[in-house]
Design a protein around this motif. Structure first.
Motif, PDB file in Angstrom:
ATOM      1  N   LYS A  91      -0.411  36.939   8.519  1.00 41.64           N
ATOM      2  CA  LYS A  91       0.708  37.863   8.365  1.00 41.64           C
ATOM      3  C   LYS A  91       0.669  38.942   9.453  1.00 41.64           C
ATOM      4  O   LYS A  91      -0.413  39.301   9.935  1.00 41.64           O
ATOM      5  CB  LYS A  91       0.655  38.535   6.990  1.00 41.64           C
ATOM      6  CG  LYS A  91       0.927  37.589   5.841  1.00 41.64           C
ATOM      7  CD  LYS A  91       0.809  38.321   4.516  1.00 41.64           C
ATOM      8  CE  LYS A  91       1.082  37.378   3.341  1.00 41.64           C
ATOM      9  NZ  LYS A  91       0.889  38.068   2.054  1.00 41.64           N
TER      10      LYS A  91
ATOM     11  N   SER B 184       1.086  42.020   9.051  1.00 42.98           N
ATOM     12  CA  SER B 184       0.298  43.150   8.552  1.00 42.98           C
ATOM     13  C   SER B 184      -1.208  42.921   8.725  1.00 42.98           C
ATOM     14  O   SER B 184      -1.974  43.878   8.902  1.00 42.98           O
ATOM     15  CB  SER B 184       0.616  43.416   7.080  1.00 42.98           C
ATOM     16  OG  SER B 184       0.436  42.238   6.311  1.00 42.98           O
ATOM     17  N   GLU B 185      -1.638  41.659   8.701  1.00 39.63           N
ATOM     18  CA  GLU B 185      -3.061  41.351   8.922  1.00 39.63           C
ATOM     19  C   GLU B 185      -3.467  41.684  10.352  1.00 39.63           C
ATOM     20  O   GLU B 185      -4.591  42.130  10.604  1.00 39.63           O
ATOM     21  CB  GLU B 185      -3.344  39.875   8.632  1.00 39.63           C
ATOM     22  CG  GLU B 185      -3.279  39.486   7.171  1.00 39.63           C
ATOM     23  CD  GLU B 185      -3.595  37.999   6.992  1.00 39.63           C
ATOM     24  OE1 GLU B 185      -4.729  37.588   7.321  1.00 39.63           O
ATOM     25  OE2 GLU B 185      -2.704  37.249   6.548  1.00 39.63           O
TER      26      GLU B 185
ATOM     27  N   PHE C   6      -2.099  44.048  12.176  1.00 35.74           N
ATOM     28  CA  PHE C   6      -2.180  45.515  12.184  1.00 35.74           C
ATOM     29  C   PHE C   6      -3.536  45.977  11.655  1.00 35.74           C
ATOM     30  O   PHE C   6      -4.220  46.800  12.286  1.00 35.74           O
ATOM     31  CB  PHE C   6      -1.054  46.107  11.325  1.00 35.74           C
ATOM     32  CG  PHE C   6      -1.143  47.602  11.167  1.00 35.74           C
ATOM     33  CD1 PHE C   6      -0.591  48.439  12.124  1.00 35.74           C
ATOM     34  CD2 PHE C   6      -1.795  48.166  10.083  1.00 35.74           C
ATOM     35  CE1 PHE C   6      -0.691  49.823  11.989  1.00 35.74           C
ATOM     36  CE2 PHE C   6      -1.893  49.546   9.937  1.00 35.74           C
ATOM     37  CZ  PHE C   6      -1.339  50.374  10.906  1.00 35.74           C
ATOM     38  N   ASN C   7      -3.941  45.457  10.509  1.00 30.48           N
ATOM     39  CA  ASN C   7      -5.201  45.879   9.903  1.00 30.48           C
ATOM     40  C   ASN C   7      -6.396  45.526  10.770  1.00 30.48           C
ATOM     41  O   ASN C   7      -7.355  46.303  10.882  1.00 30.48           O
ATOM     42  CB  ASN C   7      -5.357  45.258   8.509  1.00 30.48           C
ATOM     43  CG  ASN C   7      -4.355  45.818   7.515  1.00 30.48           C
ATOM     44  OD1 ASN C   7      -3.915  46.961   7.638  1.00 30.48           O
ATOM     45  ND2 ASN C   7      -3.965  45.016   6.536  1.00 30.48           N
TER      46      ASN C   7
ATOM     47  N   HIS D 242       2.364  51.076  14.123  1.00 27.56           N
ATOM     48  CA  HIS D 242       2.416  49.636  14.421  1.00 27.56           C
ATOM     49  C   HIS D 242       1.521  49.368  15.610  1.00 27.56           C
ATOM     50  O   HIS D 242       1.155  50.289  16.353  1.00 27.56           O
ATOM     51  CB  HIS D 242       3.851  49.148  14.676  1.00 27.56           C
ATOM     52  CG  HIS D 242       4.397  49.528  16.024  1.00 27.56           C
ATOM     53  ND1 HIS D 242       4.125  48.806  17.166  1.00 27.56           N
ATOM     54  CD2 HIS D 242       5.185  50.556  16.419  1.00 27.56           C
ATOM     55  CE1 HIS D 242       4.730  49.358  18.197  1.00 27.56           C
ATOM     56  NE2 HIS D 242       5.378  50.444  17.772  1.00 27.56           N
TER      57      HIS D 242
ATOM     58  N   GLY E 255       3.121  45.827  11.827  1.00 28.52           N
ATOM     59  CA  GLY E 255       2.902  47.069  11.091  1.00 28.52           C
ATOM     60  C   GLY E 255       2.325  46.796   9.718  1.00 28.52           C
ATOM     61  O   GLY E 255       2.283  45.644   9.249  1.00 28.52           O
ATOM     62  N   PRO E 256       1.905  47.853   9.013  1.00 29.61           N
ATOM     63  CA  PRO E 256       1.212  47.673   7.731  1.00 29.61           C
ATOM     64  C   PRO E 256       2.082  47.109   6.624  1.00 29.61           C
ATOM     65  O   PRO E 256       1.569  46.548   5.658  1.00 29.61           O
ATOM     66  CB  PRO E 256       0.738  49.089   7.384  1.00 29.61           C
ATOM     67  CG  PRO E 256       1.647  49.999   8.149  1.00 29.61           C
ATOM     68  CD  PRO E 256       2.004  49.271   9.397  1.00 29.61           C
ATOM     69  N   ALA E 257       3.415  47.238   6.748  1.00 32.96           N
ATOM     70  CA  ALA E 257       4.302  46.803   5.660  1.00 32.96           C
ATOM     71  C   ALA E 257       5.064  45.517   5.991  1.00 32.96           C
ATOM     72  O   ALA E 257       5.894  45.083   5.193  1.00 32.96           O
ATOM     73  CB  ALA E 257       5.299  47.916   5.338  1.00 32.96           C
ATOM     74  N   ASP E 258       4.785  44.909   7.153  1.00 25.92           N
ATOM     75  CA  ASP E 258       5.515  43.695   7.543  1.00 25.92           C
ATOM     76  C   ASP E 258       4.659  42.474   7.214  1.00 25.92           C
ATOM     77  O   ASP E 258       3.648  42.217   7.865  1.00 25.92           O
ATOM     78  CB  ASP E 258       5.854  43.722   9.041  1.00 25.92           C
ATOM     79  CG  ASP E 258       6.877  42.648   9.420  1.00 25.92           C
ATOM     80  OD1 ASP E 258       6.837  41.546   8.832  1.00 25.92           O
ATOM     81  OD2 ASP E 258       7.703  42.901  10.316  1.00 25.92           O
ATOM     82  N   ASP E 259       5.081  41.733   6.203  1.00 27.15           N
ATOM     83  CA  ASP E 259       4.309  40.559   5.768  1.00 27.15           C
ATOM     84  C   ASP E 259       4.890  39.250   6.293  1.00 27.15           C
ATOM     85  O   ASP E 259       4.636  38.177   5.731  1.00 27.15           O
ATOM     86  CB  ASP E 259       4.215  40.532   4.240  1.00 27.15           C
ATOM     87  CG  ASP E 259       3.304  41.628   3.707  1.00 27.15           C
ATOM     88  OD1 ASP E 259       2.365  42.017   4.437  1.00 27.15           O
ATOM     89  OD2 ASP E 259       3.535  42.110   2.587  1.00 27.15           O
TER      90      ASP E 259
END
Length: 234
Positions: free
Chosen positions: A141, A143-144, A146-147, A165, A181-185
Motif C-alpha cells: 500500500k 501508506s506502507e 510512507f511508514n 507525504h 501518504g499515511p492515509a492513502d491505502d
C-alpha cells in the motif's frame, strides 16, 4: 474526472518511455548546472542554464527550485540573486515536460566542505529513500511506503523527522495518484510510475532532498533516474 485520474495510475510502455525521456532531460539540465557551479554564480544564473538545456533537449521547462545554502529550506523557493559560496549546499527540486509527460526529481550538492551534521542528515534521508524504494512493490500500500520512509529516516539519525507525504505518482500531472501518504491505502500495481522523496528543511540552515522516479515491476522498483543519489560533491 476523478475516475480518469485513477485510470491513469498504471502507465503503458509508451507512457513510461516518455516519462523516462523527461527524467533524462531533467538530469542533463542539472548536470549542466553542476558544471557551471563556481563562486559568485547566482541561483538565477543556474536557473537560466537549467531551462536553456531543457529546451535544447526538446523539453519544456516546468519548475526549477535551485536553492543555495539557507535558501534550500524554503520548499518552493523562487530563484534570486543569491550567490554561491564555499560551504553551501545546493538543493535541486526540478522537472520538465516531454511529450506531455512530467518529470520531478531532486538532488543535493555540496559546494566545498559542508557541516558534518548535514552530511549525516543526508545519509539518513538516503536510508529513508532506500527503505521506500524497497517497499514499492506490487501488492503493497502507498501508506506502507510512507511508514517505511519516515521510520527509516528517524532510525538513521533524524528522530524528529516529520512529513505529510514522501512521494506521489507522476504522469500527465506532476502529482498523479497515488499519494505516498499515511492515509492513502491505494494498492501498488505493476506499471505505476512513482516519485519517492524524503526532503528535510531546516529554516535558516539548509534544505536537503533526494527524489527518484521509479516504475513498479514484479521484480521490484526500476529506477528511471540514472544520476548518483549520494550527496554530490563539487
Amino acid at each position: 474526472a476523478q475516475s480518469f485520474r485513477y485510470a491513469r495510475m498504471v502507465k503503458t510502455p509508451g507512457e513510461i518511455d516518455l516519462l523516462h525521456r523527461a527524467v533524462s532531460c531533467t538530469e542533463k539540465a542539472m548536470e549542466a548546472c553542476l558544471k557551471a557551479a563556481a563562486p559568485g554564480i547566482t541561483e538565477q544564473d543556474m536557473g537560466r542554464i537549467f531551462n536553456r538545456t531543457l529546451i535544447d533537449e526538446g523539453a519544456e521547462p516546468l519548475f526549477a527550485v535551485i536553492a543555495f545554502g539557507e535558501r534550500g529550506a524554503l520548499p518552493n523557493a523562487p530563484a534570486t540573486t543569491r550567490e554561491l559560496k564555499l560551504g553551501d549546499t545546493i538543493r535541486f527540486d526540478i522537472g520538465c515536460i516531454y511529450g506531455g509527460y512530467m518529470a520531478d526529481i531532486s538532488r543535493t550538492a555540496a559546494f566545498g566542505e559542508v557541516a558534518p551534521r548535514l552530511k549525516a542528515y543526508y545519509q539518513a534521508l538516503l536510508a529513508g529513500e532506500d527503505a521506500g524504494l524497497e517497499a514499492c512493490r506490487p501488492g503493497r500500500k502507498a501508506s506502507e511506503v510512507f511508514n517505511a520512509v519516515v521510520g527509516a529516516v528517524r532510525k538513521a539519525g533524524i528522530p524528529q523527522y516529520r512529513r505529510h507525504h514522501v512521494g506521489h505518482g507522476i504522469g500527465l500531472e506532476p502529482y498523479d495518484p497515488p499519494l505516498l501518504g499515511p492515509a492513502d491505502d491505494t494498492v501498488l500495481e505493476e506499471g505505476m510510475v512513482l516519485c519517492v522523496e524524503p526532503p528535510y528543511y531546516e529554516l535558516g540552515v539548509t534544505g536537503l532532498q533526494v527524489e527518484d522516479t521509479i516504475v513498479i515491476e514484479n521484480s521490484g522498483p526500476r529506477l528511471l533516474t540514472r544520476t548518483g543519489r549520494e550527496l554530490h560533491q563539487i
